[in-house]
Write a protein that holds these residues in place. Structure first.
Motif, PDB file in Angstrom:
ATOM      1  N   PHE A 156       0.837  -1.198   0.000  1.00 30.67           N
ATOM      2  CA  PHE A 156       0.000   0.000   0.000  1.00 30.67           C
ATOM      3  C   PHE A 156       0.870   1.245   0.000  1.00 30.67           C
ATOM      4  N   ASP A 157       1.934   1.230   0.807  1.00 28.60           N
ATOM      5  CA  ASP A 157       2.803   2.410   0.903  1.00 28.60           C
ATOM      6  C   ASP A 157       3.459   2.742  -0.431  1.00 28.60           C
ATOM      7  N   SER A 158       3.917   1.729  -1.177  1.00 26.46           N
ATOM      8  CA  SER A 158       4.559   2.006  -2.465  1.00 26.46           C
ATOM      9  C   SER A 158       3.537   2.538  -3.471  1.00 26.46           C
ATOM     10  N   PHE A 159       2.320   1.975  -3.455  1.00 33.36           N
ATOM     11  CA  PHE A 159       1.237   2.495  -4.294  1.00 33.36           C
ATOM     12  C   PHE A 159       0.965   3.963  -3.961  1.00 33.36           C
ATOM     13  N   PHE A 160       0.901   4.269  -2.657  1.00 32.67           N
ATOM     14  CA  PHE A 160       0.528   5.614  -2.246  1.00 32.67           C
ATOM     15  C   PHE A 160       1.628   6.621  -2.589  1.00 32.67           C
ATOM     16  N   LYS A 161       2.880   6.221  -2.480  1.00 30.75           N
ATOM     17  CA  LYS A 161       3.975   7.108  -2.852  1.00 30.75           C
ATOM     18  C   LYS A 161       3.941   7.416  -4.345  1.00 30.75           C
ATOM     19  N   ARG A 162       3.626   6.404  -5.158  1.00 31.95           N
ATOM     20  CA  ARG A 162       3.507   6.648  -6.602  1.00 31.95           C
ATOM     21  C   ARG A 162       2.369   7.615  -6.884  1.00 31.95           C
ATOM     22  N   LEU A 163       1.238   7.406  -6.231  1.00 27.09           N
ATOM     23  CA  LEU A 163       0.085   8.272  -6.437  1.00 27.09           C
ATOM     24  C   LEU A 163       0.403   9.707  -6.030  1.00 27.09           C
ATOM     25  N   GLN A 164       1.056   9.894  -4.907  1.00 25.10           N
ATOM     26  CA  GLN A 164       1.416  11.234  -4.436  1.00 25.10           C
ATOM     27  C   GLN A 164       2.329  11.961  -5.421  1.00 25.10           C
ATOM     28  N   SER A 165       3.179  11.211  -6.126  1.00 24.48           N
ATOM     29  CA  SER A 165       4.160  11.834  -7.027  1.00 24.48           C
ATOM     30  C   SER A 165       3.531  12.382  -8.300  1.00 24.48           C
ATOM     31  N   VAL A 166       2.292  11.964  -8.620  1.00 27.34           N
ATOM     32  CA  VAL A 166       1.690  12.373  -9.906  1.00 27.34           C
ATOM     33  C   VAL A 166       0.291  12.964  -9.745  1.00 27.34           C
ATOM     34  N   SER A 167      -0.126  13.258  -8.535  1.00 27.78           N
ATOM     35  CA  SER A 167      -1.474  13.763  -8.311  1.00 27.78           C
ATOM     36  C   SER A 167      -1.491  14.779  -7.174  1.00 27.78           C
ATOM     37  N   PRO A 168      -2.617  15.496  -6.995  1.00 23.95           N
ATOM     38  CA  PRO A 168      -2.717  16.444  -5.876  1.00 23.95           C
ATOM     39  C   PRO A 168      -2.939  15.773  -4.527  1.00 23.95           C
ATOM     40  N   ILE A 169      -3.122  14.451  -4.513  1.00 25.19           N
ATOM     41  CA  ILE A 169      -3.400  13.734  -3.270  1.00 25.19           C
ATOM     42  C   ILE A 169      -2.144  13.680  -2.408  1.00 25.19           C
ATOM     43  N   ARG A 170      -2.266  14.140  -1.172  1.00 24.07           N
ATOM     44  CA  ARG A 170      -1.107  14.212  -0.288  1.00 24.07           C
ATOM     45  C   ARG A 170      -1.251  13.379   0.987  1.00 24.07           C
ATOM     46  N   ASN A 171      -2.467  13.001   1.345  1.00 22.04           N
ATOM     47  CA  ASN A 171      -2.642  12.224   2.570  1.00 22.04           C
ATOM     48  C   ASN A 171      -3.818  11.269   2.406  1.00 22.04           C
ATOM     49  N   GLN A 172      -4.004  10.400   3.385  1.00 21.81           N
ATOM     50  CA  GLN A 172      -5.041   9.373   3.282  1.00 21.81           C
ATOM     51  C   GLN A 172      -6.448   9.970   3.334  1.00 21.81           C
ATOM     52  N   SER A 173      -6.606  11.085   4.021  1.00 20.84           N
ATOM     53  CA  SER A 173      -7.920  11.730   4.073  1.00 20.84           C
ATOM     54  C   SER A 173      -8.333  12.212   2.684  1.00 20.84           C
ATOM     55  N   GLN A 174      -7.384  12.806   1.946  1.00 19.10           N
ATOM     56  CA  GLN A 174      -7.687  13.257   0.592  1.00 19.10           C
ATOM     57  C   GLN A 174      -7.971  12.071  -0.327  1.00 19.10           C
ATOM     58  N   LEU A 175      -7.233  10.965  -0.142  1.00 18.87           N
ATOM     59  CA  LEU A 175      -7.498   9.761  -0.935  1.00 18.87           C
ATOM     60  C   LEU A 175      -8.924   9.276  -0.710  1.00 18.87           C
ATOM     61  N   ALA A 176      -9.364   9.278   0.535  1.00 20.35           N
ATOM     62  CA  ALA A 176     -10.730   8.847   0.842  1.00 20.35           C
ATOM     63  C   ALA A 176     -11.756   9.749   0.162  1.00 20.35           C
ATOM     64  N   GLU A 177     -11.494  11.062   0.140  1.00 16.13           N
ATOM     65  CA  GLU A 177     -12.418  11.998  -0.495  1.00 16.13           C
ATOM     66  C   GLU A 177     -12.470  11.779  -2.001  1.00 16.13           C
ATOM     67  N   TYR A 178     -11.324  11.558  -2.634  1.00 14.81           N
ATOM     68  CA  TYR A 178     -11.286  11.310  -4.074  1.00 14.81           C
ATOM     69  C   TYR A 178     -12.061  10.044  -4.427  1.00 14.81           C
ATOM     70  N   LEU A 179     -11.901   9.019  -3.606  1.00 13.38           N
ATOM     71  CA  LEU A 179     -12.552   7.744  -3.878  1.00 13.38           C
ATOM     72  C   LEU A 179     -13.993   7.706  -3.397  1.00 13.38           C
ATOM     73  N   GLN A 180     -14.367   8.719  -2.608  1.00 14.28           N
ATOM     74  CA  GLN A 180     -15.705   8.801  -2.019  1.00 14.28           C
ATOM     75  C   GLN A 180     -15.986   7.576  -1.139  1.00 14.28           C
ATOM     76  N   VAL A 181     -15.005   7.274  -0.300  1.00 13.58           N
ATOM     77  CA  VAL A 181     -15.147   6.206   0.688  1.00 13.58           C
ATOM     78  C   VAL A 181     -14.804   6.775   2.057  1.00 13.58           C
ATOM     79  N   GLY A 182     -15.109   6.045   3.101  1.00 14.46           N
ATOM     80  CA  GLY A 182     -14.783   6.495   4.444  1.00 14.46           C
ATOM     81  C   GLY A 182     -13.289   6.379   4.725  1.00 14.46           C
TER      82      GLY A 182
END
Length: 216
Positions: free
Chosen positions: A10-36
């Motif tokens: 999960f951490d390697s996935f999240f680091k890749r995502l952070q490098s190419v998107s505005p998502i910076r933390n898990q709270s923002q990821l939850a908002e983008y995905l519309q999940v809790g």
């Protein structure tokens, strides 16, 4: 199902995502995905990323899903790097037609390199607008040319949108919060507005800003 294979996390996935998107933390990821937030925390705890998250994020940001899930290949979809033909983008005014759409400008169309866009977009959905306000400084300065994707109208935190308000076009960030929408700029001299549902109905999302062009 998990999109991750042995040797990934999960951490390697999240680091890749952070490098190419505005998502910076898990709270923002939850908002983008519309999940809790608890759903994201559970995925991190299990060290697994659901396949539908990979597909949704790859589509949103124009990413290579195999790269996002496993780190294989290049970050962006091949289409983005191979298409060298410039996009011809109609310029518009910061005002609206009686129908509530962008008012076409008399200026010549803008030609842009598609590789510069935040995500692949159809030429037919793109327009260019000259920024007239100082509300988004320093991210966007007065006189900057903005490329707007009219098909991108879903609200994601911290991204920048063109909004129709009465007969004018405003450029602001949006944030959904507990049944209300926060409309705000980066310049503290411009007050933010917290809109309830009835007020938000009077605002029209015209598209998302996918490129800022600044003259040197």
């Amino acid at each position: 199902m998990s999109a991750l294979m042995q040797g990934n996390s999960f951490d390697s996935f999240f680091k890749r995502l952070q490098s190419v998107s505005p998502i910076r933390n898990q709270s923002q990821l939850a908002e983008y995905l519309q999940v809790g937030r608890a759903t994201v925390s559970l995925a991190k705890h299990k060290d697994k990323v659901p396949t539908n998250w990979i597909f949704k994020l790859s589509s949103e940001f124009g990413l290579n899903s195999d790269w996002l899930a496993r780190g294989r290949g290049s970050p962006y979809q091949e289409k983005q790097s191979e298409d060298a033909s410039p996009l011809v983008v109609q310029q518009v005014e910061p005002s609206l037609t009686p129908e509530g759409d962008f008012q076409p400008a008399d200026d010549s169309p803008l030609q842009i390199d598609p590789c510069l866009l935040q995500a692949p977009a159809s030429q037919d959905n793109l327009v260019s607008l000259c920024m007239q306000e100082e509300a988004m400084q320093p991210a966007i300065k007065q006189g900057d040319l903005l490329v707007i994707d009219r098909s991108a109208r879903a609200v994601y935190p911290s991204l920048i949108y063109a909004l129709g308000s009465e007969d004018s076009v405003l450029v602001r960030r949006l944030e959904s919060m507990a049944g209300r929408v926060l409309v705000y700029g980066d310049n503290s001299l411009y007050p933010s507005r917290e809109l309830d549902p009835s007020q938000w109905q009077k605002i029209r999302i015209l598209g998302r800003v996918v490129l800022v062009c600044r003259q040197c």
